[in-house]
Design a protein around this motif. Structure first.
Motif, PDB file in Angstrom:
ATOM      1  N   GLY A 113       0.814  -1.213   0.000  1.00 28.56           N
ATOM      2  CA  GLY A 113       0.000   0.000   0.000  1.00 28.56           C
ATOM      3  C   GLY A 113       0.842   1.254   0.000  1.00 28.56           C
TER       4      GLY A 113
ATOM      5  N   THR B 120      -5.938   7.444 -13.335  1.00 28.83           N
ATOM      6  CA  THR B 120      -6.129   6.593 -12.165  1.00 28.83           C
ATOM      7  C   THR B 120      -6.721   5.280 -12.643  1.00 28.83           C
ATOM      8  OG1 THR B 120      -8.338   7.472 -11.747  1.00 28.83           O
ATOM      9  CG2 THR B 120      -6.522   8.526 -10.584  1.00 28.83           C
ATOM     10  N   SER B 121      -6.302   4.216 -12.029  1.00 28.64           N
ATOM     11  CA  SER B 121      -6.886   2.910 -12.322  1.00 28.64           C
ATOM     12  C   SER B 121      -6.865   2.081 -11.050  1.00 28.64           C
ATOM     13  CB  SER B 121      -6.122   2.197 -13.446  1.00 28.64           C
ATOM     14  OG  SER B 121      -4.799   1.926 -13.033  1.00 28.64           O
ATOM     15  N   ALA B 122      -7.869   1.268 -10.908  1.00 27.23           N
ATOM     16  CA  ALA B 122      -7.968   0.375  -9.759  1.00 27.23           C
ATOM     17  C   ALA B 122      -8.440  -0.976 -10.268  1.00 27.23           C
ATOM     18  CB  ALA B 122      -8.939   0.926  -8.720  1.00 27.23           C
ATOM     19  N   ALA B 123      -7.808  -2.036  -9.808  1.00 25.81           N
ATOM     20  CA  ALA B 123      -8.179  -3.375 -10.246  1.00 25.81           C
ATOM     21  C   ALA B 123      -9.542  -3.786  -9.697  1.00 25.81           C
ATOM     22  CB  ALA B 123      -7.119  -4.388  -9.826  1.00 25.81           C
ATOM     23  N   GLU B 124      -9.914  -3.282  -8.512  1.00 27.99           N
ATOM     24  CA  GLU B 124     -11.183  -3.685  -7.920  1.00 27.99           C
ATOM     25  C   GLU B 124     -12.105  -2.510  -7.615  1.00 27.99           C
ATOM     26  OE1 GLU B 124     -10.922  -6.475  -4.734  1.00 27.99           O
ATOM     27  OE2 GLU B 124      -9.305  -7.569  -5.706  1.00 27.99           O
ATOM     28  N   SER B 125     -11.707  -1.588  -6.777  1.00 28.23           N
ATOM     29  CA  SER B 125     -12.615  -0.519  -6.351  1.00 28.23           C
ATOM     30  C   SER B 125     -11.917   0.830  -6.403  1.00 28.23           C
ATOM     31  CB  SER B 125     -13.090  -0.751  -4.921  1.00 28.23           C
ATOM     32  OG  SER B 125     -13.790  -1.971  -4.834  1.00 28.23           O
ATOM     33  N   LEU B 126     -12.680   1.845  -6.742  1.00 26.05           N
ATOM     34  CA  LEU B 126     -12.234   3.239  -6.646  1.00 26.05           C
ATOM     35  C   LEU B 126     -13.314   3.963  -5.852  1.00 26.05           C
ATOM     36  CD1 LEU B 126     -10.346   5.598  -7.376  1.00 26.05           C
ATOM     37  CD2 LEU B 126     -11.665   5.877  -9.477  1.00 26.05           C
TER      38      LEU B 126
ATOM     39  N   GLN C 244     -14.395   7.417  -3.716  1.00 24.67           N
ATOM     40  CA  GLN C 244     -14.107   8.811  -3.414  1.00 24.67           C
ATOM     41  C   GLN C 244     -15.157   9.303  -2.439  1.00 24.67           C
ATOM     42  OE1 GLN C 244     -14.294  10.496  -7.371  1.00 24.67           O
ATOM     43  NE2 GLN C 244     -12.060  10.392  -7.574  1.00 24.67           N
TER      44      GLN C 244
ATOM     45  N   ASP D 282       0.212   5.302   1.239  1.00 24.51           N
ATOM     46  CA  ASP D 282      -0.666   6.270   1.887  1.00 24.51           C
ATOM     47  C   ASP D 282      -0.070   7.661   1.736  1.00 24.51           C
ATOM     48  OD1 ASP D 282      -2.479   4.370   2.900  1.00 24.51           O
ATOM     49  OD2 ASP D 282      -1.171   3.967   4.600  1.00 24.51           O
TER      50      ASP D 282
END
Length: 185
Positions: A113, A132-138, A140, A115
């Motif tokens: 991670g 921005t990219s996220a494999a599972e969740s984004l 905000q 932070d």
């Protein structure tokens, strides 16, 4: 009294560390470095630049006869430098202000991670392009979310849901809903 101090001073002089320069031949196991003259030395905790083969280094021989690499004095290949603290699991830089700058790129990588926190201030991202990219969740979360764009395109493969107490869609010219079925109310 002076005789006792003189004996202590003489004893310290007998066990004074020996300083020498050497060139690193190769890396050995367990954080040891082999010098071209056959001596082996461990990287001192205060030597933050990780030595590499061909480096000219400053060695110190302790009273126990162990050698430590105190400094990397010169390096032929200076394209990449690695900073490490031997034996440490965490490196903390603690100052009122820290500035990291690069003329070209900065990369941050972590296996688990990353932070970034600005507890009492703001976090600013300024760039020509932001991806921005996220494999599972984004996710905000904000009290206020304000976005100003020239074009805003959203594409959802399955479900696009907008839920609020009140919703307002305003268009200066056309507003279009295109679907097989439109349900209002």
């Amino acid at each position: 009294m002076f005789a006792t101090q003189r004996r202590r001073f003489t004893r310290v002089q007998q066990h004074a560390p020996e300083w020498s320069e050497a060139v690193i031949h190769s890396s050995l196991d367990d954080g040891l470095w082999l010098m071209q003259d056959g001596r082996s030395a461990r990287q001192a905790v205060s030597c933050l630049i990780t030595p590499q083969a061909g480096d000219e280094v400053l060695l110190v021989r302790t009273a126990e006869g162990r050698y430590h690499v105190l400094h990397v004095l010169d390096r032929v290949e200076r394209e990449q430098v690695v900073m490490t603290v031997p034996g440490a699991q965490r490196l903390t830089i603690r100052q009122p202000d820290v500035d990291v700058s690069a003329e070209q790129t900065i990369s941050m990588r972590a296996a688990d991670g990353v932070d970034i926190t600005a507890a009492r201030g703001s976090l600013s991202l300024n760039a020509r392009n932001v991806f921005t990219s996220a494999a599972e969740s984004l996710v905000q979360t904000a009290y206020h979310y304000v976005g100003q764009v020239e074009h805003f395109l959203v594409s959802a493969r399955q479900l696009l849901r907008i839920d609020s107490e009140q919703a307002l869609v305003t268009a200066r010219q056309d507003a279009k809903i295109d679907a097989e079925r439109v349900s209002l109310g």
